[in-house]
Design a protein around this motif. Structure first.
Motif, PDB file in Angstrom:
ATOM      1  N   ASP A 128      46.992  18.744  29.799  1.00 12.05           N
ATOM      2  CA  ASP A 128      48.007  17.675  29.737  1.00 12.05           C
ATOM      3  C   ASP A 128      47.860  16.829  28.471  1.00 12.05           C
ATOM      4  OD1 ASP A 128      49.164  18.445  32.105  1.00 12.05           O
ATOM      5  OD2 ASP A 128      48.134  16.948  33.336  1.00 12.05           O
ATOM      6  N   GLU A 164      48.730  19.660  25.282  1.00 13.03           N
ATOM      7  CA  GLU A 164      49.711  20.753  25.363  1.00 13.03           C
ATOM      8  C   GLU A 164      50.872  20.564  24.382  1.00 13.03           C
ATOM      9  OE1 GLU A 164      51.322  23.710  28.781  1.00 13.03           O
ATOM     10  OE2 GLU A 164      51.221  21.591  29.293  1.00 13.03           O
ATOM     11  N   ASP A 165      51.253  19.328  24.129  1.00 17.63           N
ATOM     12  CA  ASP A 165      52.372  19.068  23.218  1.00 17.63           C
ATOM     13  C   ASP A 165      51.907  18.814  21.785  1.00 17.63           C
ATOM     14  OD1 ASP A 165      54.221  19.299  25.299  1.00 17.63           O
ATOM     15  OD2 ASP A 165      54.009  17.184  25.848  1.00 17.63           O
ATOM     16  N   SER A 166      50.646  19.081  21.506  1.00 19.45           N
ATOM     17  CA  SER A 166      50.103  18.862  20.166  1.00 19.45           C
ATOM     18  C   SER A 166      50.087  20.180  19.391  1.00 19.45           C
ATOM     19  CB  SER A 166      48.682  18.306  20.255  1.00 19.45           C
ATOM     20  OG  SER A 166      47.782  19.317  20.678  1.00 19.45           O
ATOM     21  N   THR A 167      49.505  20.145  18.207  1.00 18.64           N
ATOM     22  CA  THR A 167      49.361  21.368  17.403  1.00 18.64           C
ATOM     23  C   THR A 167      47.934  21.902  17.461  1.00 18.64           C
ATOM     24  OG1 THR A 167      48.941  20.000  15.440  1.00 18.64           O
ATOM     25  CG2 THR A 167      51.218  20.734  15.821  1.00 18.64           C
ATOM     26  N   TYR A 183      46.435  24.293  18.721  1.00 17.90           N
ATOM     27  CA  TYR A 183      46.626  25.570  19.396  1.00 17.90           C
ATOM     28  C   TYR A 183      45.335  26.302  19.754  1.00 17.90           C
ATOM     29  CZ  TYR A 183      51.339  24.648  17.715  1.00 17.90           C
ATOM     30  OH  TYR A 183      52.543  24.049  17.444  1.00 17.90           O
TER      31      TYR A 183
END
Length: 232
Positions: free
Chosen positions: A129, A132-135, A137
């Protein structure tokens, strides 16, 4: 290790305390990975002491995290959790979501080794959470890979129970969740070119098929093993 040792030597010559601490901790983490826990622990404790003395909070948090992993590898899960909690507190103060996610990954591994699978999955959910919306990877792929592995271990634990009828349905559900998480890890790892992470997830999928009698197909297993071998 050779490159980190050269970097540490250069850091000493430059007199940059932050670089010395960071490089030494990276060297400690790498020595831990190859199983040289005594050397890793000595290096890590030096990083912790110097970080405290110099007042470098972020390097201190990462040194605590390395120490937590060392203690876990030694089998001292109590101490491992203490150091991980120290790292988490520092990352919270620094408002560092990636750092917190890494701590949750370590805490999940500690809980998994204690067979506290629900807690491990909870930690991993929190970590995902956060990033997940970050870079980030590589970190996300790693979290999903561990998510899948934890579900697989949970399913294996369920299969060891005495109630055969109940355990089959529960294990199959856990196996499906494991495969879903592993597929996400494979896609992410493939996109960033991390073949090592892809291969690990592919091997996890093979283990799931071997454990899950409903999905056991020797020809398919051999095919997946060949894919994992070529990836690795």
């Amino acid at each position: 290790i050779s490159n980190f040792e050269k970097a540490l030597d250069l850091a000493f010559h430059s007199g940059d305390s932050l670089m010395i601490i960071t490089t030494r901790n990276n060297l400690a983490w790498t020595r831990r990975v190859i199983g040289d826990l005594d050397s890793a622990d000595t290096l890590c404790l030096l990083s912790i002491a110097e970080s405290r003395r110099e007042g470098h909070e972020r390097p201190l948090a990462y040194a605590y995290l390395t120490k937590a992993d060392i203690e876990r590898d030694r089998g001292d899960l109590k101490n491992a959790k203490i150091y991980a909690s120290e790292a988490l507190e520092l990352f919270r103060r620094l408002e560092d979501d990636e750092g917190k996610a890494q701590v949750y990954r370590t805490l999940a591994n500690i809980s998994r080794h204690s067979q506290n699978f629900e807690q491990a999955l909870s930690y991993l959910g929190k970590g995902i959470d956060l990033v997940e919306d970050s870079t980030s990877y590589p970190l996300i792929a790693s979290l999903y890979q561990l998510y899948g592995r934890t579900y697989r271990h949970y399913a294996s634990y369920v299969l060891s129970k005495e109630n055969i009828e109940a355990r089959g349905a529960e294990a199959n559900s856990l196996f499906k969740k494991a495969q879903s998480a592993l597929q996400k890890s494979i896609v992410l790892a493939h996109d960033i070119g991390n073949r090592w992470e892809v291969a690990r997830s592919q091997i996890e999928n093979v283990l799931i098929m071997m454990l899950n009698e409903d999905a056991y197909d020797e020809a398919k297993i051999n095919e997946l093993l060949e894919q994992a071998y070529q990836t690795a």
